[in-house]
Design a protein around this motif. Structure first.
Motif, PDB file in Angstrom:
ATOM      1  N   GLU A   1     -76.646 -27.134  52.879  1.00  0.00           N
ATOM      2  CA  GLU A   1     -76.767 -25.948  53.728  1.00  0.00           C
ATOM      3  C   GLU A   1     -75.626 -25.892  54.737  1.00  0.00           C
ATOM      4  OE1 GLU A   1     -80.059 -23.783  56.665  1.00  0.00           O
ATOM      5  OE2 GLU A   1     -80.501 -25.714  55.716  1.00  0.00           O
TER       6      GLU A   1
ATOM      7  N   GLY B   1     -72.529 -24.776  53.063  1.00  0.00           N
ATOM      8  CA  GLY B   1     -72.571 -23.433  52.509  1.00  0.00           C
ATOM      9  C   GLY B   1     -72.647 -23.372  51.000  1.00  0.00           C
TER      10      GLY B   1
ATOM     11  N   ARG C   1     -65.563 -28.478  49.849  1.00  0.00           N
ATOM     12  CA  ARG C   1     -64.846 -27.944  51.010  1.00  0.00           C
ATOM     13  C   ARG C   1     -63.539 -28.721  51.178  1.00  0.00           C
ATOM     14  NH1 ARG C   1     -67.329 -27.681  57.027  1.00  0.00           N
ATOM     15  NH2 ARG C   1     -68.671 -26.069  56.099  1.00  0.00           N
TER      16      ARG C   1
END
Length: 217
Positions: free
Chosen positions: A25, A28, A56
Motif C-alpha cells: 500500500e 502504491g 519503485r
C-alpha cells in the motif's frame, strides 16, 4: 545433547503477511504484485530491498522508513505485534520449555522489535535482536553471541529458521544443530534446494520441533 533451542523471528515466529501488505500500500502497488516480486527475489537469492526497487526504481529503504514514520507516527507501519504470531508459536515454545530445554529468540530485527516481542510475553528465556547486538546473520559473530547468551557449547544448541543462507548454513558452520522451517517464501523455496539436506531437521511447523529434538544426540 541439545540443551537450548533458538528461534529466528520473521517467518519463523512472525507471519509477515500484514507487514508486506502495508508495504505494498505504501509503495502504491497491490499485495499480489509486491509478494510476487518478493518471491522472485527469494528465488534469485536477492534481498527483499531489491523487490522494493523493482516496483519503485531508486527506492531508499532508510529514507522511506523515516518518511513513513513521519507520515503515520502512530500506525503499525512495518512493525508487528501479537496478532502477527503464527498460531503454533505459544504452544510449541511452551512445550519445548516444559520439556526442559532453554528457549531463546534471536533474529535479524531492528531494536524496536525487541520491545514488541517482550510485550508478547512468549514462553522464552530471553529475546535478542541483531540491532541490539550490533551484528546480523549470517555473520559468524551473531552465532557466537547466540552461544554466549545461551551459556552453551554450539553443539548443544538447535537453531530454528526459515532460510538456508541466514539460518541453517551459518549456524551449522558455527557448530550448531539446525532446523529448517518450511514456511514463508524463503522456507518453501529453500527446502527444495539440495543443501536443505544439511539441516538436521526439516519441519512443516513448530510443533514438529519437540519430537525432532528427542531424536537428536
Amino acid at each position: 545433547m541439545i540443551k537450548a533451542v533458538v528461534f529466528d523471528v520473521g517467518e519463523t515466529l512472525i507471519d509477515e503477511t500484514r507487514i508486506w501488505s502495508r508495504w505494498a500500500e505504501r509503495l502504491g502497488v497491490s499485495s499480489f504484485v509486491l509478494m510476487g516480486a518478493l518471491g522472485g527475489m527469494a528465488a534469485l537469492d536477492r534481498s527483499h530491498s531489491d523487490a522494493f526497487r523493482l516496483v519503485r526504481p531508486g527506492f531508499d529503504l532508510g529514507a522511506e522508513v523515516a518518511a513513513w514514520e513521519r507520515d503515520d507516527p502512530h500506525g503499525p507501519r512495518n512493525e508487528f505485534d501479537a496478532g502477527d504470531l503464527y498460531p503454533d508459536v505459544r504452544d510449541a515454545l511452551a512445550a519445548i520449555r516444559a520439556a526442559g530445554y532453554q528457549v531463546i529468540i534471536a533474529g535479524n530485527q531492528p531494536r524496536r522489535a525487541y520491545d514488541a516481542l517482550v510485550a508478547m510475553d512468549l514462553p522464552a528465556d530471553s529475546v535478542h535482536t541483531s540491532e541490539g547486538w550490533g551484528v546480523a546473520k549470517p555473520d559468524p559473530e551473531f552465532f557466537a553471541k547466540v552461544a554466549a547468551v545461551a551459556g552453551r557449547e554450539p553443539a548443544e544448541i538447535l537453531y530454528v529458521g526459515d532460510r538456508l543462507d541466514n539460518d541453517v548454513l551459518p549456524a551449522a558452520a558455527a557448530g550448531m544443530r539446525t532446523a529448517l522451517l518450511r514456511r514463508g517464501p524463503w522456507g518453501y523455496l529453500h527446502a527444495e534446494r539440495p543443501r536443505a539436506a544439511d539441516a538436521d531437521v526439516i519441519a512443516d511447523d513448530l510443533h514438529a520441533i519437540l519430537p525432532a529434538l528427542r531424536g537428536l544426540t
